[in-house]
Design a protein around this motif. Sequence first.
Motif, PDB file in Angstrom:
ATOM      1  N   GLN A 296       9.843  12.047   8.707  1.00 18.54           N
ATOM      2  CA  GLN A 296       8.574  12.786   8.819  1.00 18.54           C
ATOM      3  C   GLN A 296       7.399  11.913   8.402  1.00 18.54           C
ATOM      4  O   GLN A 296       6.355  11.895   9.059  1.00 18.54           O
ATOM      5  CB  GLN A 296       8.614  14.055   7.965  1.00 18.54           C
ATOM      6  CG  GLN A 296       9.476  15.165   8.530  1.00 18.54           C
ATOM      7  CD  GLN A 296       9.463  16.405   7.656  1.00 18.54           C
ATOM      8  OE1 GLN A 296       8.622  16.555   6.746  1.00 18.54           O
ATOM      9  NE2 GLN A 296      10.387  17.318   7.892  1.00 18.54           N
ATOM     10  N   LEU A 297       7.566  11.167   7.307  1.00 22.14           N
ATOM     11  CA  LEU A 297       6.496  10.280   6.837  1.00 22.14           C
ATOM     12  C   LEU A 297       6.209   9.189   7.854  1.00 22.14           C
ATOM     13  O   LEU A 297       5.049   8.837   8.104  1.00 22.14           O
ATOM     14  CB  LEU A 297       6.877   9.663   5.489  1.00 22.14           C
ATOM     15  CG  LEU A 297       7.023  10.610   4.311  1.00 22.14           C
ATOM     16  CD1 LEU A 297       7.369   9.832   3.027  1.00 22.14           C
ATOM     17  CD2 LEU A 297       5.768  11.446   4.081  1.00 22.14           C
ATOM     18  N   LEU A 298       7.261   8.621   8.443  1.00 24.18           N
ATOM     19  CA  LEU A 298       7.069   7.590   9.469  1.00 24.18           C
ATOM     20  C   LEU A 298       6.330   8.153  10.677  1.00 24.18           C
ATOM     21  O   LEU A 298       5.455   7.478  11.249  1.00 24.18           O
ATOM     22  CB  LEU A 298       8.424   7.031   9.897  1.00 24.18           C
ATOM     23  CG  LEU A 298       9.140   6.126   8.887  1.00 24.18           C
ATOM     24  CD1 LEU A 298      10.596   5.901   9.289  1.00 24.18           C
ATOM     25  CD2 LEU A 298       8.420   4.780   8.760  1.00 24.18           C
ATOM     26  N   LYS A 299       6.621   9.359  11.049  1.00 24.91           N
ATOM     27  CA  LYS A 299       5.942   9.991  12.181  1.00 24.91           C
ATOM     28  C   LYS A 299       4.465  10.228  11.852  1.00 24.91           C
ATOM     29  O   LYS A 299       3.582  10.034  12.692  1.00 24.91           O
ATOM     30  CB  LYS A 299       6.621  11.306  12.556  1.00 24.91           C
ATOM     31  CG  LYS A 299       7.976  11.110  13.222  1.00 24.91           C
ATOM     32  CD  LYS A 299       8.628  12.439  13.570  1.00 24.91           C
ATOM     33  CE  LYS A 299       9.949  12.234  14.293  1.00 24.91           C
ATOM     34  NZ  LYS A 299      10.639  13.511  14.585  1.00 24.91           N
ATOM     35  N   GLU A 300       4.196  10.634  10.618  1.00 25.30           N
ATOM     36  CA  GLU A 300       2.807  10.903  10.206  1.00 25.30           C
ATOM     37  C   GLU A 300       1.934   9.643  10.296  1.00 25.30           C
ATOM     38  O   GLU A 300       0.749   9.741  10.571  1.00 25.30           O
ATOM     39  CB  GLU A 300       2.779  11.450   8.769  1.00 25.30           C
ATOM     40  CG  GLU A 300       3.291  12.869   8.628  1.00 25.30           C
ATOM     41  CD  GLU A 300       3.422  13.292   7.176  1.00 25.30           C
ATOM     42  OE1 GLU A 300       2.900  12.548   6.294  1.00 25.30           O
ATOM     43  OE2 GLU A 300       4.036  14.343   6.901  1.00 25.30           O
TER      44      GLU A 300
ATOM     45  N   LEU B  84       6.630   6.185   1.080  1.00 24.36           N
ATOM     46  CA  LEU B  84       6.646   5.097   2.044  1.00 24.36           C
ATOM     47  C   LEU B  84       5.547   4.109   1.672  1.00 24.36           C
ATOM     48  O   LEU B  84       4.360   4.459   1.639  1.00 24.36           O
ATOM     49  CB  LEU B  84       6.414   5.645   3.452  1.00 24.36           C
ATOM     50  CG  LEU B  84       6.748   4.753   4.644  1.00 24.36           C
ATOM     51  CD1 LEU B  84       8.236   4.385   4.642  1.00 24.36           C
ATOM     52  CD2 LEU B  84       6.382   5.455   5.942  1.00 24.36           C
ATOM     53  N   ILE B  85       5.944   2.885   1.359  1.00 24.76           N
ATOM     54  CA  ILE B  85       5.017   1.807   1.001  1.00 24.76           C
ATOM     55  C   ILE B  85       4.955   0.833   2.175  1.00 24.76           C
ATOM     56  O   ILE B  85       5.997   0.380   2.654  1.00 24.76           O
ATOM     57  CB  ILE B  85       5.503   1.076  -0.262  1.00 24.76           C
ATOM     58  CG1 ILE B  85       5.570   2.039  -1.456  1.00 24.76           C
ATOM     59  CG2 ILE B  85       4.613  -0.127  -0.572  1.00 24.76           C
ATOM     60  CD1 ILE B  85       6.309   1.468  -2.654  1.00 24.76           C
ATOM     61  N   GLU B  86       3.743   0.506   2.633  1.00 23.63           N
ATOM     62  CA  GLU B  86       3.633  -0.458   3.725  1.00 23.63           C
ATOM     63  C   GLU B  86       3.484  -1.859   3.147  1.00 23.63           C
ATOM     64  O   GLU B  86       2.774  -2.074   2.159  1.00 23.63           O
ATOM     65  CB  GLU B  86       2.462  -0.146   4.639  1.00 23.63           C
ATOM     66  CG  GLU B  86       2.436  -1.047   5.876  1.00 23.63           C
ATOM     67  CD  GLU B  86       1.710  -0.468   7.071  1.00 23.63           C
ATOM     68  OE1 GLU B  86       1.962  -0.938   8.192  1.00 23.63           O
ATOM     69  OE2 GLU B  86       0.893   0.456   6.888  1.00 23.63           O
TER      70      GLU B  86
ATOM     71  N   LYS C  20       0.847  -1.199   0.000  1.00 21.42           N
ATOM     72  CA  LYS C  20       0.000   0.000   0.000  1.00 21.42           C
ATOM     73  C   LYS C  20       0.880   1.246   0.000  1.00 21.42           C
ATOM     74  O   LYS C  20       1.782   1.376   0.835  1.00 21.42           O
ATOM     75  CB  LYS C  20      -0.912   0.019   1.221  1.00 21.42           C
ATOM     76  CG  LYS C  20      -1.800   1.263   1.296  1.00 21.42           C
ATOM     77  CD  LYS C  20      -2.666   1.269   2.550  1.00 21.42           C
ATOM     78  CE  LYS C  20      -3.540   2.521   2.597  1.00 21.42           C
ATOM     79  NZ  LYS C  20      -4.369   2.557   3.835  1.00 21.42           N
ATOM     80  N   LEU C  21       0.630   2.133  -0.960  1.00 18.96           N
ATOM     81  CA  LEU C  21       1.321   3.421  -0.965  1.00 18.96           C
ATOM     82  C   LEU C  21       0.735   4.255   0.167  1.00 18.96           C
ATOM     83  O   LEU C  21      -0.351   4.817   0.056  1.00 18.96           O
ATOM     84  CB  LEU C  21       1.146   4.127  -2.316  1.00 18.96           C
ATOM     85  CG  LEU C  21       1.809   5.508  -2.446  1.00 18.96           C
ATOM     86  CD1 LEU C  21       3.292   5.443  -2.116  1.00 18.96           C
ATOM     87  CD2 LEU C  21       1.593   6.072  -3.853  1.00 18.96           C
ATOM     88  N   LEU C  22       1.455   4.307   1.267  1.00 16.06           N
ATOM     89  CA  LEU C  22       0.909   4.849   2.505  1.00 16.06           C
ATOM     90  C   LEU C  22       0.932   6.363   2.525  1.00 16.06           C
ATOM     91  O   LEU C  22      -0.070   7.022   2.829  1.00 16.06           O
ATOM     92  CB  LEU C  22       1.712   4.284   3.686  1.00 16.06           C
ATOM     93  CG  LEU C  22       1.080   4.362   5.062  1.00 16.06           C
ATOM     94  CD1 LEU C  22      -0.228   3.575   5.106  1.00 16.06           C
ATOM     95  CD2 LEU C  22       2.056   3.821   6.111  1.00 16.06           C
ATOM     96  N   THR C  23       2.085   6.931   2.206  1.00 10.24           N
ATOM     97  CA  THR C  23       2.228   8.385   2.241  1.00 10.24           C
ATOM     98  C   THR C  23       3.471   8.781   1.450  1.00 10.24           C
ATOM     99  O   THR C  23       4.330   7.935   1.171  1.00 10.24           O
ATOM    100  CB  THR C  23       2.323   8.886   3.707  1.00 10.24           C
ATOM    101  OG1 THR C  23       2.390  10.311   3.728  1.00 10.24           O
ATOM    102  CG2 THR C  23       3.541   8.303   4.416  1.00 10.24           C
TER     103      THR C  23
END
Length: 245
Positions: free
Chosen positions: A237-241, A87-89, A74-77
């Motif tokens: 930043q993306l991981l924090k979001e 960031l892909i989960e 999933k394309l997360l953010t």
Amino acid sequence: MEHQDIEKVASNALSEFTRDRMCLINGGTGNLLEANGRFFIATCYHVAEEFFKEGSYRYVILRRNERIKKNDLKLLTYKDKEIDVALIEVHATLSGYPTYKLNNIEVIEIFDMEKFDKTNIVVSGNPDELSKNKHGLGILYTPFIFTTLPEASKLPCSDFLYCKYPMARDVIENQSGRRMKLPTAGGLSGAFMLKQREFAGPKEQIWTPDIMKVVAIQHRWDKESYIKGTNIKYLIQLLKECGAA
């Protein structure tokens, strides 16, 4: 063991460390990352965007030719195309594959305040030029690890790090010592760029991957002399979001 031999063993160990954590995503490069018990692929936004287009690529390919289906991703953010980080989960089991952890990452808030003296930059990715069609049985992709230096003519700024990627002259291949031309950098997009400080500890510890820290994600090149990476702070930043850091 001679110091030169130790350095070669250390270089090989560090190459294996990055290759194990690298994956192929539609002709670009991804990096397996674990944070807060969740698994991700870190790459460029333009690589992820192309992968998730309808009717596009079906798999991400890991080192041992294991494949992660698009339905398990999933394309997360992401950040926009200028910053170019995504960031892909991963919602599939990685079968024991090693991953980067947050302690493998070093955030340098402002690149142009950092002294990069006695520092190499290691880039690990999948150049298109090294891929080969094996007699109709599929494409063989050859991972590529390149040690370089910041480019003096393109001073780093807060968001971007520029490093030497000379196309007009030969470089030295680590294993054989032979001179060779660099492959074109197409396919390196998404590759982690790791800071490797000059090692000053006991020689028996020289191989440890802890001496390398991820500081940027490669996303552009000028097709002549340098590659460009985005500051890893945007990945954090993306991981924090998404609550993973």
